[in-house]
Motif scaffolding. Structure first.
Motif, PDB file in Angstrom:
ATOM      1  N   ALA A   1     -17.020 -21.995  -1.494  1.00 57.84           N
ATOM      2  CA  ALA A   1     -16.950 -23.363  -0.982  1.00 57.84           C
ATOM      3  C   ALA A   1     -16.310 -24.288  -2.005  1.00 57.84           C
ATOM      4  O   ALA A   1     -15.506 -25.162  -1.652  1.00 57.84           O
ATOM      5  N   TRP A   2     -16.646 -24.114  -3.271  1.00 63.89           N
ATOM      6  CA  TRP A   2     -16.061 -24.945  -4.328  1.00 63.89           C
ATOM      7  C   TRP A   2     -14.546 -24.696  -4.430  1.00 63.89           C
ATOM      8  O   TRP A   2     -13.767 -25.645  -4.514  1.00 63.89           O
ATOM      9  N   ALA A   3     -14.143 -23.432  -4.412  1.00 60.95           N
ATOM     10  CA  ALA A   3     -12.727 -23.104  -4.519  1.00 60.95           C
ATOM     11  C   ALA A   3     -11.953 -23.596  -3.297  1.00 60.95           C
ATOM     12  O   ALA A   3     -10.842 -24.123  -3.420  1.00 60.95           O
ATOM     13  N   LEU A   4     -12.550 -23.458  -2.126  1.00 57.55           N
ATOM     14  CA  LEU A   4     -11.890 -23.922  -0.911  1.00 57.55           C
ATOM     15  C   LEU A   4     -11.773 -25.440  -0.908  1.00 57.55           C
ATOM     16  O   LEU A   4     -10.779 -26.000  -0.427  1.00 57.55           O
ATOM     17  N   ASP A   5     -12.761 -26.126  -1.448  1.00 57.86           N
ATOM     18  CA  ASP A   5     -12.704 -27.581  -1.545  1.00 57.86           C
ATOM     19  C   ASP A   5     -11.571 -28.021  -2.462  1.00 57.86           C
ATOM     20  O   ASP A   5     -10.949 -29.063  -2.239  1.00 57.86           O
ATOM     21  N   ALA A   6     -11.281 -27.235  -3.483  1.00 60.42           N
ATOM     22  CA  ALA A   6     -10.175 -27.563  -4.387  1.00 60.42           C
ATOM     23  C   ALA A   6      -8.827 -27.361  -3.712  1.00 60.42           C
ATOM     24  O   ALA A   6      -7.869 -28.080  -3.988  1.00 60.42           O
ATOM     25  N   VAL A   7      -8.742 -26.400  -2.791  1.00 59.90           N
ATOM     26  CA  VAL A   7      -7.475 -26.059  -2.137  1.00 59.90           C
ATOM     27  C   VAL A   7      -7.268 -26.874  -0.861  1.00 59.90           C
ATOM     28  O   VAL A   7      -6.186 -27.414  -0.622  1.00 59.90           O
ATOM     29  N   ALA A   8      -8.292 -26.958  -0.030  1.00 59.61           N
ATOM     30  CA  ALA A   8      -8.182 -27.619   1.280  1.00 59.61           C
ATOM     31  C   ALA A   8      -9.392 -28.523   1.513  1.00 59.61           C
ATOM     32  O   ALA A   8     -10.290 -28.172   2.275  1.00 59.61           O
TER      33      ALA A   8
END
Length: 75
Positions: free
Chosen positions: A60-67
């Motif tokens: 979730a953290w990585a996806l928040d950084a990307v999208a």
């Protein structure tokens, strides 16, 4: 000709193993205890314990950084 397996452990050692096995916790009580610990983790931290909870938080953290727009639409 069939081979046979002989128990070479002394009788004292076999009785020690049986005595140790008899001291395990009741599995139903252990399951209830683990369930309560997991419930407390959900209440206090908002997620479960273990690798699956940490993995989902990292994704979730990585996806928040990307999208971030996609993450904002999906709780």
């Amino acid at each position: 000709m069939a081979s046979t397996v002989h128990d070479t452990a002394p009788a004292e050692a076999r009785s020690d193993v049986r005595a140790a096995a008899a001291t395990y916790m009741n599995p139903y009580l252990a399951g209830i205890g683990l369930g309560l610990v997991l419930l407390a983790a959900f209440v206090t931290m908002g997620r479960g314990l273990g690798a699956s909870g940490a993995f989902s938080a990292a994704v979730a953290w990585a996806l928040d950084a990307v999208a971030p727009g996609y993450v904002a639409k999906n709780e």
